[in-house]
Design a protein around this motif. Structure first.
Motif, mmCIF file in Angstrom:
data_model
loop_
_atom_site.group_PDB
_atom_site.id
_atom_site.type_symbol
_atom_site.label_atom_id
_atom_site.label_comp_id
_atom_site.label_asym_id
_atom_site.label_seq_id
_atom_site.Cartn_x
_atom_site.Cartn_y
_atom_site.Cartn_z
ATOM 1 N N ILE A 1 0.911 -1.295 0.030
ATOM 2 C CA ILE A 1 0.231 0.009 -0.013
ATOM 3 C C ILE A 1 0.789 1.342 -0.111
ATOM 4 O O ILE A 1 0.524 2.254 -0.658
ATOM 5 C CB ILE A 1 -1.056 -0.046 1.080
ATOM 6 C CG1 ILE A 1 -1.970 -1.118 1.081
ATOM 7 C CG2 ILE A 1 -1.583 1.425 1.376
ATOM 8 C CD1 ILE A 1 -2.789 -1.534 2.245
ATOM 9 N N LEU B 1 -7.075 -4.738 -2.892
ATOM 10 C CA LEU B 1 -6.645 -3.238 -2.262
ATOM 11 C C LEU B 1 -6.492 -2.157 -3.001
ATOM 12 O O LEU B 1 -6.170 -1.111 -2.564
ATOM 13 C CB LEU B 1 -5.146 -3.544 -1.451
ATOM 14 C CG LEU B 1 -5.490 -4.624 -0.324
ATOM 15 C CD1 LEU B 1 -4.267 -5.120 0.156
ATOM 16 C CD2 LEU B 1 -6.254 -4.249 0.950
ATOM 17 N N ARG C 1 -7.444 -1.255 3.749
ATOM 18 C CA ARG C 1 -6.601 0.091 2.958
ATOM 19 C C ARG C 1 -6.856 1.349 3.725
ATOM 20 O O ARG C 1 -6.019 2.116 4.201
ATOM 21 C CB ARG C 1 -7.122 0.167 1.582
ATOM 22 C CG ARG C 1 -6.140 1.161 0.848
ATOM 23 C CD ARG C 1 -6.431 1.398 -0.517
ATOM 24 N NE ARG C 1 -5.573 2.465 -1.140
ATOM 25 C CZ ARG C 1 -4.938 2.280 -1.904
ATOM 26 N NH1 ARG C 1 -4.085 0.992 -2.158
ATOM 27 N NH2 ARG C 1 -3.913 3.276 -2.559
#
Length: 466
Positions: free
Chosen positions: A45, A113, A301
C-alpha cells in the motif's frame, strides 16, 4: 514542491527525477513461498501511495517489482535453507507450483486493495543469466572470493558499507555468535552465488558449478537490467534496511562507482496488539482472513491510510472496526454530495485542493490529507465536493467513483438468536477484561454461525452474513 524522506540522508528532500519527466522506481516484491500477510501488504500500500503521488504530480512511471522465487534463505544473513525449498518439502509441491500459487494470490490481493502493479514484474528465476553476469563482473573487479559453498562479497572492498543503516559493523558484530561458515573473511560478507548440494531442488549451471543466486544479487541484477545503473527511488520495508538494501548498495556502487539510488524509501512495521507480527506467534492475518470476518479489503486499506507510512501501525480488530465504520460514514456523505445539484464556491474548493496538495507533497502525509477530505464533506451538500473527493481519491484509492447516488443506508431490524446474543455478551465481557485473544475467538465463533459483529460508537451491531 514534492518532498520525500530519504532513508540514506535521514532528511526530507526535494524530489526531481534524474532524467526528464519519467520516474524510475524499484520495489522489493514478495518471496512467494506462502501467503502475504497484512503486515507485508501494508508495505505494498505504501509502494502504491508513492506511485499515486508521483502520478498526481504529473510524472510518468517506469516501475519494477521483483518476484523472489529462488535464493531467499530462511535467514537474511545467508543462513539456512532456501525458503522455496522448505515450502516445497512441507507442502509436497514443486517450487514452481508453489511460486505460481502464491504469486497468483498475491496479485489478487493487490487488486482487492486497489494497488496498481508496477510496469515491469521481474521473476528471479527468469533472470539467472543476468545474475551470473553480475557476479562475474564483481569477481573480475576483485571484490568477491570463493569458498566451498559459494561466492561471497568482501565488504572490506566497500568502505561505505553500513551507509544506509548507519550501523558500525564491527561494534554490531562484537560478541556475536561464531559464524557457521568459518570460510567467510568477515561475518557480514554475503553470498552472491550459492553452490548447490546435488539434491537441492533448484539449481542452474554457472562458472562456479551448479548453484543458485544469492537473494541480494537478484534485485541488483534486475534493477540494473530495467532501470540502468542509477535510478530514482527504491522502496521496501524497514526490515530490509540493515542487510538486504545495504548489500544492494555495496554490490551496485562498488561495481559502477556511482550512487545507484537517489531516494531510499521505507515503510514502517505493522504490530499486532502492540506486539510483533509473526507466523510463529500465530498472529498473522491474510486478506482472506479479514474477508471471512466480514471486512472489505478497502476497510484495511483505509485503516492503513490513517497512519503515516514512517510510523509503526498497531493492528487490532477494534481499530479495523473503527476504520470500517468511518469509511461507511464517509461513503454515505459522498453519496449525498453526489446526489446534490448545488454548487460550492470556487474559493472553498481551491482552498481545500491547495491544503490537500501541500499535505501530499510533504512526504505523502495521507493522514493529514484524509482530515482535509473529512473537512470537505462537512460543507453543504454539493456535487463539487464529490468531484473534489474523486480527485483526492487518485491518492487514496478507495473507489469513490464506484459509489452510486441511489444507494441509501438501510437499517433493518434483525432478530438475533439467543445463542448469538450470549456469545456477543461473552465477547463484551472478554473485551472488558482485556482478554482480546478470547474476544477474537468468540468473534470467529459468531462468524462461523453466520453473523458479523461490528463495534460502533453507538454500541455493538450484529448482522447476519449475506
Amino acid at each position: 514542491m514534492l518532498k520525500f524522506y530519504n532513508t540514506l540522508t535521514r532528511t526530507k528532500e526535494d524530489f526531481r527525477p534524474l532524467n526528464g519527466n519519467t520516474v524510475t522506481m524499484y520495489s522489493c516484491g514478495p518471496t512467494v513461498y506462502n501467503y502475504a500477510h497484512i503486515g507485508n501488504l501494508r508495505t505494498y500500500i505504501f509502494m502504491d501511495l508513492i506511485r499515486r503521488t508521483l502520478k498526481y504530480e504529473g510524472y510518468k512511471l517506469k516501475g519494477v517489482m521483483n518476484i523472489t522465487d529462488v535464493g531467499h534463505l530462511m535467514a537474511d544473513s545467508d543462513d539456512g535453507e532456501d525458503k522455496m525449498a522448505v515450502a516445497s518439502r512441507e507442502q509436497n509441491k514443486t517450487p514452481w507450483e508453489i511460486a505460481e500459487q502464491y504469486t497468483k494470490v498475491f496479485f489478487e490481493d493487490l487488486a482487492k486493495l486497489n494497488i496498481s502493479k508496477p510496469e515491469i514484474i521481474a521473476k528471479a528465476t527468469e533472470h539467472i543469466p543476468e545474475m551470473i553476469d553480475y557476479v562475474k563482473s564483481l569477481e573480475e573487479g576483485g571484490v568477491s572470493y570463493e569458498t566451498s559453498d559459494g561466492i561471497y562479497f568482501d565488504i572490506s572492498k566497500f568502505p561505505r558499507y553500513g551507509c544506509l543503516s548507519r550501523a558500525n559493523i564491527e561494534e554490531q558484530l562484537a560478541g556475536a555468535r561464531v559464524e557457521v561458515n568459518d570460510e567467510k573473511r568477515h561475518p557480514a560478507d554475503f553470498a552472491l552465488w550459492k553452490k548447490a548440494d546435488p539434491l537441492h531442488i533448484m539449481q542452474w549451471d554457472s562458472p562456479w558449478g551448479k548453484g543458485y543466486p544469492g537473494w541480494h544479487i537478484e534485485c541488483s541484477a534486475m534493477s540494473r537490467k530495467y532501470l540502468g545503473e542509477c535510478f530514482d527511488i527504491h522502496s521496501g520495508g524497514v526490515d530490509h534496511i540493515p542487510i538486504h538494501h545495504e548489500n544492494e548498495i555495496a554490490q551496485n556502487e562498488v561495481l559502477t562507482g556511482k550512487q545507484s539510488v537517489r531516494f531510499w524509501m521505507h515503510g514502517e512495521f505493522m504490530l499486532v496488539n502492540n506486539g510483533k507480527m509473526s507466523k510463529s506467534l500465530g498472529n498473522t492475518y491474510t486478506i482472506a482472513d479479514l474477508e471471512k470476518k466480514g471486512y472489505d479489503p478497502l476497510d484495511f486499506r483505509f485503516f492503513c491510510l490513517n497512519t503515516h507510512y514512517r510510523k509503526k501501525l498497531n493492528f487490532t480488530f477494534e481499530g479495523l472496526d473503527a476504520a470500517k465504520t468511518s469509511r461507511e460514514r464517509l461513503t454515505q456523505a459522498l453519496i449525498q454530495h453526489k446526489a446534490s445539484s448545488a454548487a460550492t464556491d470556487k474559493a472553498v474548493i481551491d482552498k481545500l485542493r491547495g491544503e490537500f496538495r501541500r499535505a501530499i507533497e510533504d512526504d505523502i502525509n495521507v493522514p493529514l490529507a484524509l482530515g482535509i477530505l473529512f473537512t470537505a464533506i462537512k460543507e453543504p451538500k454539493s456535487k463539487d465536493i464529490y468531484e473534489l473527493a474523486l480527485e483526492f481519491d487518485k491518492i487514496f484509492g478507495l473507489s469513490f467513483d464506484k459509489i452510486k447516488a441511489s444507494e441509501t443506508v438501510k437499517e433493518e431490524a434483525v432478530e438475533i438468536p439467543e445463542e448469538i446474543a450470549s456469545l456477543v455478551k461473552a465477547r463484551a465481557e472478554a473485551k472488558a477484561a482485556k482478554n482480546y485473544a478470547l474476544a477474537d475467538e468468540i468473534r470467529a465463533e459468531i462468524a462461523k454461525k453466520g453473523y458479523n459483529v461490528l463495534d460502533t460508537r453507538d454500541g455493538v451491531k450484529v448482522t447476519p452474513v449475506k
